[in-house]
Write a protein that holds these residues in place. Structure first.
Motif, PDB file in Angstrom:
ATOM      1  N   ASN A 103       0.791  -1.222   0.000  1.00 22.50           N
ATOM      2  CA  ASN A 103       0.000   0.000   0.000  1.00 22.50           C
ATOM      3  C   ASN A 103       0.825   1.274   0.000  1.00 22.50           C
ATOM      4  O   ASN A 103       0.270   2.354  -0.145  1.00 22.50           O
ATOM      5  N   LEU A 129      -1.965   3.773  -0.739  1.00 24.97           N
ATOM      6  CA  LEU A 129      -3.212   3.248  -1.286  1.00 24.97           C
ATOM      7  C   LEU A 129      -4.062   2.677  -0.164  1.00 24.97           C
ATOM      8  O   LEU A 129      -3.595   1.845   0.613  1.00 24.97           O
ATOM      9  N   GLY A 133      -6.144   6.020  -3.278  1.00 22.87           N
ATOM     10  CA  GLY A 133      -5.297   6.437  -2.181  1.00 22.87           C
ATOM     11  C   GLY A 133      -5.024   7.924  -2.192  1.00 22.87           C
ATOM     12  O   GLY A 133      -5.740   8.701  -2.833  1.00 22.87           O
TER      13      GLY A 133
END
Length: 173
Positions: free
Chosen positions: A100, A139, A145
């Motif tokens: 992420n 994200l 994100g």
């Protein structure tokens, strides 16, 4: 012959997840957010489109339209500086810290147009610049994100430099 078939099935079973992973990896992304230009104290709405060449390198374009002016006073005369627009292209180096989170650096070339109004007159100030900066993208899910970045615009000639700070919504596609 049987050993060749078994080996082919085994190699296919190992390679299939890697192939599926590379096909499903998002190739493009878009950003929409706000950018603050520090030296002129102006602001702009900024949009970006990028394409990932691989996991670590991307090409990116950006364009901004000014939305926040800066009031000035020169020798007792009131005026303002307006951020008209800017556009730039970048090469982006990225490093995925986790699924992420990724950090990035970027370098490119751009053009910025400002307008100065003072004592009833106005003048356009436009300049090309070599740009470089860094930032981070986080994200929330696989495609959406936020992005925070800093970019220095090193203007050609004697126009100096200007730092900009941005915060934007990210969508990978």
């Amino acid at each position: 012959m049987r050993n060749i078939l078994i080996a082919a099935v085994a190699i296919s079973a190992i390679a299939a997840p890697a192939l599926a992973q590379s096909v499903s990896e998002p190739r493009g992304y878009g950003n929409l957010g706000y950018t603050h230009l520090d030296d002129t104290s102006t602001g702009a709405v900024t949009g970006r489109l990028g394409v990932n060449l691989n996991r670590f390198i991307a090409l990116e374009t950006e364009a901004s339209v000014g939305v926040k002016d800066h009031d000035i006073n020169v020798a007792g005369v009131d005026g303002k500086i307006e951020h008209e627009w800017d556009a730039a292209g970048y090469v982006v180096g990225k490093y995925p810290v986790s699924n992420n989170l990724e950090v990035f650096v970027r370098t490119g070339y751009g053009h910025t147009e400002l307008k100065r109004e003072l004592a009833g007159g106005s003048s356009d100030i436009g300049s090309d610049s070599w740009n470089y900066g860094a930032g981070v993208t986080y994200l929330v899910d696989g495609a959406n994100g936020v992005r925070a970045d800093w970019t220095r615009r090193d203007f050609n000639g004697t126009d100096g430099e200007n730092d900009s700070y941005g915060l934007s919504f990210v969508r990978k596609f």
